[in-house]
Design a protein around this motif. Structure first.
Motif, PDB file in Angstrom:
ATOM      1  N   UNK A  31       0.853  -1.187   0.000  1.00  0.00           N
ATOM      2  CA  UNK A  31       0.000   0.000   0.000  1.00  0.00           C
ATOM      3  C   UNK A  31       0.883   1.230   0.000  1.00  0.00           C
ATOM      4  N   UNK A  32       0.295   2.347  -0.409  1.00  0.00           N
ATOM      5  CA  UNK A  32       0.977   3.630  -0.303  1.00  0.00           C
ATOM      6  C   UNK A  32       1.784   4.027  -1.520  1.00  0.00           C
ATOM      7  N   UNK A  33       1.807   3.222  -2.576  1.00  0.00           N
ATOM      8  CA  UNK A  33       2.545   3.582  -3.777  1.00  0.00           C
ATOM      9  C   UNK A  33       1.653   3.433  -4.994  1.00  0.00           C
ATOM     10  N   UNK A  34       2.109   3.919  -6.119  1.00  0.00           N
ATOM     11  CA  UNK A  34       1.318   3.820  -7.345  1.00  0.00           C
ATOM     12  C   UNK A  34       1.294   2.379  -7.837  1.00  0.00           C
ATOM     13  N   UNK A  35       0.371   2.114  -8.729  1.00  0.00           N
ATOM     14  CA  UNK A  35       0.215   0.761  -9.240  1.00  0.00           C
ATOM     15  C   UNK A  35       1.437   0.328 -10.044  1.00  0.00           C
ATOM     16  N   UNK A  36       1.982   1.258 -10.836  1.00  0.00           N
ATOM     17  CA  UNK A  36       3.132   0.897 -11.661  1.00  0.00           C
ATOM     18  C   UNK A  36       4.366   0.589 -10.834  1.00  0.00           C
ATOM     19  N   UNK A  37       4.674   1.451  -9.875  1.00  0.00           N
ATOM     20  CA  UNK A  37       5.865   1.213  -9.060  1.00  0.00           C
ATOM     21  C   UNK A  37       5.708  -0.020  -8.173  1.00  0.00           C
ATOM     22  N   UNK A  38       4.490  -0.266  -7.687  1.00  0.00           N
ATOM     23  CA  UNK A  38       4.274  -1.452  -6.845  1.00  0.00           C
ATOM     24  C   UNK A  38       4.450  -2.733  -7.648  1.00  0.00           C
ATOM     25  N   UNK A  39       3.856  -2.799  -8.828  1.00  0.00           N
ATOM     26  CA  UNK A  39       4.003  -4.010  -9.647  1.00  0.00           C
ATOM     27  C   UNK A  39       5.432  -4.177 -10.148  1.00  0.00           C
ATOM     28  N   UNK A  40       6.146  -3.070 -10.396  1.00  0.00           N
ATOM     29  CA  UNK A  40       7.563  -3.194 -10.799  1.00  0.00           C
ATOM     30  C   UNK A  40       8.391  -3.796  -9.686  1.00  0.00           C
ATOM     31  N   UNK A  41       8.160  -3.356  -8.462  1.00  0.00           N
ATOM     32  CA  UNK A  41       8.902  -3.904  -7.332  1.00  0.00           C
ATOM     33  C   UNK A  41       8.584  -5.376  -7.122  1.00  0.00           C
ATOM     34  N   UNK A  42       7.314  -5.754  -7.266  1.00  0.00           N
ATOM     35  CA  UNK A  42       6.937  -7.154  -7.050  1.00  0.00           C
ATOM     36  C   UNK A  42       7.466  -8.058  -8.162  1.00  0.00           C
ATOM     37  N   UNK A  43       7.465  -7.564  -9.401  1.00  0.00           N
ATOM     38  CA  UNK A  43       7.933  -8.395 -10.509  1.00  0.00           C
ATOM     39  C   UNK A  43       9.451  -8.519 -10.555  1.00  0.00           C
ATOM     40  N   UNK A  44      10.151  -7.544 -10.020  1.00  0.00           N
ATOM     41  CA  UNK A  44      11.619  -7.574 -10.060  1.00  0.00           C
ATOM     42  C   UNK A  44      12.251  -8.046  -8.764  1.00  0.00           C
ATOM     43  N   UNK A  45      11.498  -8.205  -7.702  1.00  0.00           N
ATOM     44  CA  UNK A  45      12.054  -8.640  -6.424  1.00  0.00           C
ATOM     45  C   UNK A  45      12.267 -10.145  -6.457  1.00  0.00           C
ATOM     46  N   UNK A  46      13.492 -10.634  -6.276  1.00  0.00           N
ATOM     47  CA  UNK A  46      13.746 -12.085  -6.375  1.00  0.00           C
ATOM     48  C   UNK A  46      13.217 -12.875  -5.202  1.00  0.00           C
ATOM     49  N   UNK A  47      12.949 -12.245  -4.068  1.00  0.00           N
ATOM     50  CA  UNK A  47      12.491 -12.992  -2.893  1.00  0.00           C
ATOM     51  C   UNK A  47      11.037 -13.418  -3.002  1.00  0.00           C
ATOM     52  N   UNK A  48      10.274 -12.867  -3.933  1.00  0.00           N
ATOM     53  CA  UNK A  48       8.852 -13.201  -4.073  1.00  0.00           C
ATOM     54  C   UNK A  48       8.711 -14.377  -5.038  1.00  0.00           C
ATOM     55  N   UNK A  49       7.998 -15.410  -4.586  1.00  0.00           N
ATOM     56  CA  UNK A  49       7.783 -16.595  -5.423  1.00  0.00           C
ATOM     57  C   UNK A  49       6.751 -16.269  -6.495  1.00  0.00           C
ATOM     58  N   UNK A  50       7.092 -16.496  -7.734  1.00  0.00           N
ATOM     59  CA  UNK A  50       6.200 -16.213  -8.859  1.00  0.00           C
ATOM     60  C   UNK A  50       6.509 -17.177  -9.979  1.00  0.00           C
ATOM     61  N   UNK A  51       5.638 -17.217 -10.925  1.00  0.00           N
ATOM     62  CA  UNK A  51       5.777 -18.147 -12.040  1.00  0.00           C
ATOM     63  C   UNK A  51       6.908 -17.715 -12.956  1.00  0.00           C
ATOM     64  N   UNK A  52       7.535 -18.702 -13.545  1.00  0.00           N
ATOM     65  CA  UNK A  52       8.610 -18.389 -14.470  1.00  0.00           C
ATOM     66  C   UNK A  52       8.126 -17.862 -15.803  1.00  0.00           C
ATOM     67  N   UNK A  53       6.848 -18.122 -16.142  1.00  0.00           N
ATOM     68  CA  UNK A  53       6.270 -17.645 -17.394  1.00  0.00           C
ATOM     69  C   UNK A  53       5.515 -16.361 -17.109  1.00  0.00           C
ATOM     70  N   UNK A  54       6.085 -15.258 -17.424  1.00  0.00           N
ATOM     71  CA  UNK A  54       5.433 -13.992 -17.159  1.00  0.00           C
ATOM     72  C   UNK A  54       4.420 -13.666 -18.255  1.00  0.00           C
ATOM     73  N   UNK A  55       3.398 -12.882 -17.897  1.00  0.00           N
ATOM     74  CA  UNK A  55       2.387 -12.487 -18.877  1.00  0.00           C
ATOM     75  C   UNK A  55       2.886 -11.369 -19.772  1.00  0.00           C
ATOM     76  N   UNK A  56       3.994 -10.731 -19.374  1.00  0.00           N
ATOM     77  CA  UNK A  56       4.546  -9.661 -20.176  1.00  0.00           C
ATOM     78  C   UNK A  56       5.490 -10.239 -21.217  1.00  0.00           C
ATOM     79  N   UNK A  57       5.453  -9.686 -22.414  1.00  0.00           N
ATOM     80  CA  UNK A  57       6.298 -10.146 -23.512  1.00  0.00           C
ATOM     81  C   UNK A  57       6.806  -8.932 -24.271  1.00  0.00           C
ATOM     82  N   UNK A  58       7.977  -9.100 -24.860  1.00  0.00           N
ATOM     83  CA  UNK A  58       8.557  -8.019 -25.636  1.00  0.00           C
ATOM     84  C   UNK A  58       7.758  -7.817 -26.920  1.00  0.00           C
TER      85      UNK A  58
END
Length: 298
Positions: A31-58
């Motif tokens: 909480x307390x931050x914008x949606x873009x910065x929050x999702x950037x931190x969550x997607x780039x933080x290695x300590x958070x368990x997430x799927x190896x196949x991201x929905x984002x593509x080049x």
């Protein structure tokens, strides 16, 4: 190759744009931050368990079917060359308000690039349909040949068609769905001369019948209507005979029956009906014309 970097004021990749409704891990605890910065931190933080196949593509310079820009331009140029002057060209000017076929499937890019992808996709589909139609015509000719090799059948000149009769009749396919004959035009002995229950149209001469099913009532009413039409047609086709003597006028049809009353819900005028009380509609309208004269004389 010079890579153009983003401004420092923009959120670095990767991140989700506002409005993204998919799942993002651990987002509900931030909480307390914008949606873009929050999702950037969550997607780039290695300590958070997430799927190896991201929905984002080049994003690459290709359309939704995988064709590159180099393959899209020749399709549009071939269409312009084959069909002459066209409105759908290679370089579409922004602000054009006409219809772009398949334009609703492309978005997220410049107007000219979107139009180029849509037009090339449309042209590819048209050429694919034309090839399939040509193959179907060849297969039809091959299957219709009964004698001789298929090659001779394909180049054989068709024989001129000769009309069987001078009167040109419309062709009716035996396999096509034929509309049924209207009950008005059926014969009197046809058992299907009736309307099905639920028909809301007007049926002539059906108001005076009651106490039976709707198909039976409409069958009787249609037969009466057909008999009347035939009788009126016979009267109109008879020759007119002029008599020197003045003919007597034909008696007017009786509107008010003598032995019975009128049918309920009758909306016409009934003499002296507003002065009658305490009886049913059928009893109060029995011999209405005679009763009206008697009441007036009294």
């Amino acid at each position: 190759m010079v890579i153009q970097r983003k401004s420092t004021l923009m959120t670095p990749d990767p991140y989700h744009t506002p409005g993204y409704c998919g799942y993002c891990p651990q987002f509900k605890y931030e909480i307390g931050r914008t949606f873009g910065s929050t999702t950037h931190d969550l997607l780039s933080r290695p300590a958070i368990a997430k799927s190896g196949c991201t929905v984002l593509a080049e994003m690459t310079a290709s359309d939704r079917l995988g064709r590159s820009v180099e393959t899209r331009i020749p399709l549009v140029k071939m269409r312009t060359k084959s069909w002459g002057d066209q409105k759908l060209l290679e370089q579409m000017v922004p602000g054009y308000t006409g219809y772009i076929p398949k334009g609703q499937h492309f978005f997220g890019s410049r107007y000219a690039d979107m139009c180029r992808s849509a037009i090339s996709d449309f042209e590819a589909d048209q050429r694919s349909y034309a090839d399939k139609r040509h193959e179907m015509q060849i297969l039809t000719k091959l299957q219709s040949s009964r004698s001789g090799p298929p090659e001779c059948t394909l180049v054989k000149q068709p024989l001129p068609l000769e009309p069987k009769s001078a009167a040109l009749l419309p062709y009716l396919s035996p396999h096509a769905l034929q509309h049924s004959v209207s009950p008005y035009y059926m014969s009197q002995d046809d058992p299907k001369k009736y309307f099905m229950s639920g028909y809301t149209g007007f049926v002539p001469k059906s108001r005076k019948y009651m106490g039976k099913g709707y198909p039976a009532i409409t069958n009787i009413a249609l037969k009466d209507h057909t008999n009347d039409e035939q009788r009126f047609t016979a009267i109109r086709t008879q020759p007119v005979i002029v008599h020197r003597s003045i003919p007597h006028p034909a008696p007017a049809p009786k509107i008010y029956p003598i032995n019975t009353g009128l049918v309920p819900n009758y909306t016409g005028h009934i003499p002296a009906q507003k002065f009658k009380y305490g009886m049913t509609f059928g009893h109060s309208t029995k011999n209405a014309a005679r009763n009206a004269v008697t009441e007036v004389s009294v």
